[in-house]
Write a protein that holds these residues in place. Structure first.
Motif, mmCIF file in Angstrom:
data_model
loop_
_atom_site.group_PDB
_atom_site.id
_atom_site.type_symbol
_atom_site.label_atom_id
_atom_site.label_comp_id
_atom_site.label_asym_id
_atom_site.label_seq_id
_atom_site.Cartn_x
_atom_site.Cartn_y
_atom_site.Cartn_z
ATOM 1 N N ARG A 40 17.885 -5.057 14.591
ATOM 2 C CA ARG A 40 17.740 -3.552 15.247
ATOM 3 C C ARG A 40 17.301 -2.647 14.339
ATOM 4 O O ARG A 40 16.277 -1.738 14.700
ATOM 5 C CB ARG A 40 18.816 -3.330 16.113
ATOM 6 C CG ARG A 40 18.967 -3.973 17.369
ATOM 7 C CD ARG A 40 20.185 -3.743 18.294
ATOM 8 N NE ARG A 40 20.206 -2.360 18.734
ATOM 9 C CZ ARG A 40 21.267 -1.744 19.164
ATOM 10 N NH1 ARG A 40 22.466 -2.309 19.173
ATOM 11 N NH2 ARG A 40 21.527 -0.435 19.328
ATOM 12 N N LEU A 41 18.067 -2.399 13.221
ATOM 13 C CA LEU A 41 17.679 -1.596 12.256
ATOM 14 C C LEU A 41 16.310 -1.609 11.627
ATOM 15 O O LEU A 41 15.522 -0.554 11.428
ATOM 16 C CB LEU A 41 18.944 -1.311 11.086
ATOM 17 C CG LEU A 41 18.773 -0.107 10.042
ATOM 18 C CD1 LEU A 41 18.676 1.105 10.559
ATOM 19 C CD2 LEU A 41 19.762 -0.314 8.918
ATOM 20 N N ASP A 42 15.909 -2.814 11.401
ATOM 21 C CA ASP A 42 14.521 -3.049 10.669
ATOM 22 C C ASP A 42 13.381 -2.677 11.704
ATOM 23 O O ASP A 42 12.690 -2.005 11.151
ATOM 24 C CB ASP A 42 14.715 -4.570 10.490
ATOM 25 C CG ASP A 42 13.391 -5.120 9.711
ATOM 26 O OD1 ASP A 42 12.967 -4.384 8.911
ATOM 27 O OD2 ASP A 42 12.869 -6.076 10.010
ATOM 28 N N LYS A 43 13.681 -3.242 12.910
ATOM 29 C CA LYS A 43 12.684 -2.786 13.981
ATOM 30 C C LYS A 43 12.636 -1.081 14.028
ATOM 31 O O LYS A 43 11.382 -0.818 14.167
ATOM 32 C CB LYS A 43 13.118 -3.160 15.336
ATOM 33 C CG LYS A 43 12.183 -3.253 16.448
ATOM 34 C CD LYS A 43 12.273 -3.952 17.662
ATOM 35 C CE LYS A 43 11.334 -3.787 18.877
ATOM 36 N NZ LYS A 43 11.761 -4.440 19.837
ATOM 37 N N THR A 44 13.761 -0.541 14.089
ATOM 38 C CA THR A 44 13.801 0.985 14.196
ATOM 39 C C THR A 44 13.179 1.517 13.304
ATOM 40 O O THR A 44 12.162 2.516 13.265
ATOM 41 C CB THR A 44 15.121 1.659 14.268
ATOM 42 O OG1 THR A 44 15.788 1.009 15.403
ATOM 43 C CG2 THR A 44 15.177 2.911 14.235
ATOM 44 N N LEU A 45 13.142 0.966 11.787
ATOM 45 C CA LEU A 45 12.316 1.734 10.767
ATOM 46 C C LEU A 45 11.077 1.308 10.642
ATOM 47 O O LEU A 45 10.256 2.060 10.240
ATOM 48 C CB LEU A 45 13.080 1.096 9.193
ATOM 49 C CG LEU A 45 14.594 1.517 9.312
ATOM 50 C CD1 LEU A 45 15.341 1.069 7.880
ATOM 51 C CD2 LEU A 45 14.923 2.878 9.405
ATOM 52 N N TYR A 59 8.694 4.533 10.521
ATOM 53 C CA TYR A 59 7.790 4.668 8.921
ATOM 54 C C TYR A 59 6.288 4.021 9.405
ATOM 55 O O TYR A 59 5.717 3.822 8.469
ATOM 56 C CB TYR A 59 8.410 3.894 8.132
ATOM 57 C CG TYR A 59 9.670 4.502 7.412
ATOM 58 C CD1 TYR A 59 9.712 5.640 6.487
ATOM 59 C CD2 TYR A 59 10.902 4.068 7.760
ATOM 60 C CE1 TYR A 59 10.686 6.354 6.009
ATOM 61 C CE2 TYR A 59 12.165 4.894 7.104
ATOM 62 C CZ TYR A 59 12.016 5.939 6.296
ATOM 63 O OH TYR A 59 12.981 6.587 5.854
ATOM 64 N N ASP A 60 6.026 3.954 10.547
ATOM 65 C CA ASP A 60 4.714 3.654 11.093
ATOM 66 C C ASP A 60 4.122 2.371 10.126
ATOM 67 O O ASP A 60 3.025 2.236 9.563
ATOM 68 C CB ASP A 60 3.925 4.718 10.858
ATOM 69 C CG ASP A 60 2.498 4.221 11.754
ATOM 70 O OD1 ASP A 60 2.384 3.779 12.655
ATOM 71 O OD2 ASP A 60 1.750 5.282 11.321
ATOM 72 N N SER A 95 0.673 -1.083 -0.031
ATOM 73 C CA SER A 95 -0.019 0.042 -0.218
ATOM 74 C C SER A 95 0.916 1.316 -0.060
ATOM 75 O O SER A 95 0.223 2.231 -0.161
ATOM 76 C CB SER A 95 -1.201 0.124 1.322
ATOM 77 O OG SER A 95 -0.281 -0.019 2.348
ATOM 78 N N THR A 96 2.158 1.194 0.337
ATOM 79 C CA THR A 96 2.892 2.489 0.334
ATOM 80 C C THR A 96 3.680 2.485 -1.285
ATOM 81 O O THR A 96 4.342 1.371 -1.592
ATOM 82 C CB THR A 96 4.151 2.172 1.240
ATOM 83 O OG1 THR A 96 3.505 1.966 2.663
ATOM 84 C CG2 THR A 96 5.090 3.268 1.396
ATOM 85 N N LYS A 97 3.599 3.657 -1.508
ATOM 86 C CA LYS A 97 4.038 3.922 -3.029
ATOM 87 C C LYS A 97 5.527 4.520 -3.099
ATOM 88 O O LYS A 97 6.392 4.113 -3.651
ATOM 89 C CB LYS A 97 3.126 4.756 -3.792
ATOM 90 C CG LYS A 97 1.856 4.242 -4.148
ATOM 91 C CD LYS A 97 1.942 2.866 -4.961
ATOM 92 C CE LYS A 97 0.638 2.138 -4.970
ATOM 93 N NZ LYS A 97 0.638 0.800 -4.946
ATOM 94 N N ASP A 98 5.899 5.356 -1.920
ATOM 95 C CA ASP A 98 7.317 5.962 -1.803
ATOM 96 C C ASP A 98 7.411 6.570 -0.404
ATOM 97 O O ASP A 98 6.251 6.854 0.334
ATOM 98 C CB ASP A 98 7.062 7.356 -2.791
ATOM 99 C CG ASP A 98 8.435 7.865 -2.975
ATOM 100 O OD1 ASP A 98 9.553 7.139 -2.945
ATOM 101 O OD2 ASP A 98 8.528 8.948 -3.249
ATOM 102 N N VAL A 99 8.823 6.662 -0.052
ATOM 103 C CA VAL A 99 8.883 7.030 1.429
ATOM 104 C C VAL A 99 10.193 7.817 1.215
ATOM 105 O O VAL A 99 10.973 7.839 0.395
ATOM 106 C CB VAL A 99 9.325 6.028 2.390
ATOM 107 C CG1 VAL A 99 7.937 4.924 2.809
ATOM 108 C CG2 VAL A 99 10.509 4.976 1.840
#
Length: 144
Positions: free
Chosen positions: A120-125, A129-130, A83-87
């Motif tokens: 850890r980086l994955d969890k933070t992101l 990025y909600d 559902s996300t197109k761009d961040v």
């Protein structure tokens, strides 16, 4: 033998009361079933499934200062949800810099440690990025 005669008006009245009760029972059962179905739908329905993977967005490579004069050249890509197109990747790059800066090169080069850092980086992101970012991939990982 004594015969009891039932008057036709009383018999018709008893028959009408019997039909009314049956109809009432049926209506009550239908209403209860409808309420049960509605309750299931609103309160007990299973949660929606896991988000589906969308596009993978590569970000610019960055160089991060490690301990004792070493550095890490890091490239990452973000796995977005369908559902996300761009961040905006600046939050991800900032999180990577904060996570890796100042670490000893031995910790960064160690495969087990690197996997833990990536988790850890994955969890933070996911938090930053909600839920729009599902995963993070290292596209380049060079230490010196």
């Amino acid at each position: 033998m004594t015969a009891v005669a039932v008057q036709p008006a009383e018999a018709a009245e008893e028959e009408t009361e019997g039909r009314s009760r049956k109809k009432l029972v049926i209506v009550v059962l239908v209403v209860l079933l409808a309420l049960g179905g509605a309750g299931y739908w609103f309160f007990l329905k299973p949660p929606p499934g896991a988000p589906q993977p969308g596009t993978v967005t590569p970000l610019d490579q960055i160089q991060i200062n490690l301990a004792e004069g070493h550095y890490l050249r890091l490239g990452i890509a973000l796995q977005l949800t369908k559902s996300t197109k761009d961040v905006d990747g600046s939050q991800a790059l900032d999180a990577a810099i904060n996570l890796f800066s100042g670490l000893p090169v031995t910790e960064v080069d160690n495969r087990s440690s690197r996997e833990k850092l990536q988790a850890r980086l994955d969890k933070t992101l996911e938090q930053k990025y909600d839920g729009q970012v599902m995963d993070v991939y290292f596209t380049e990982f060079v230490t010196q």
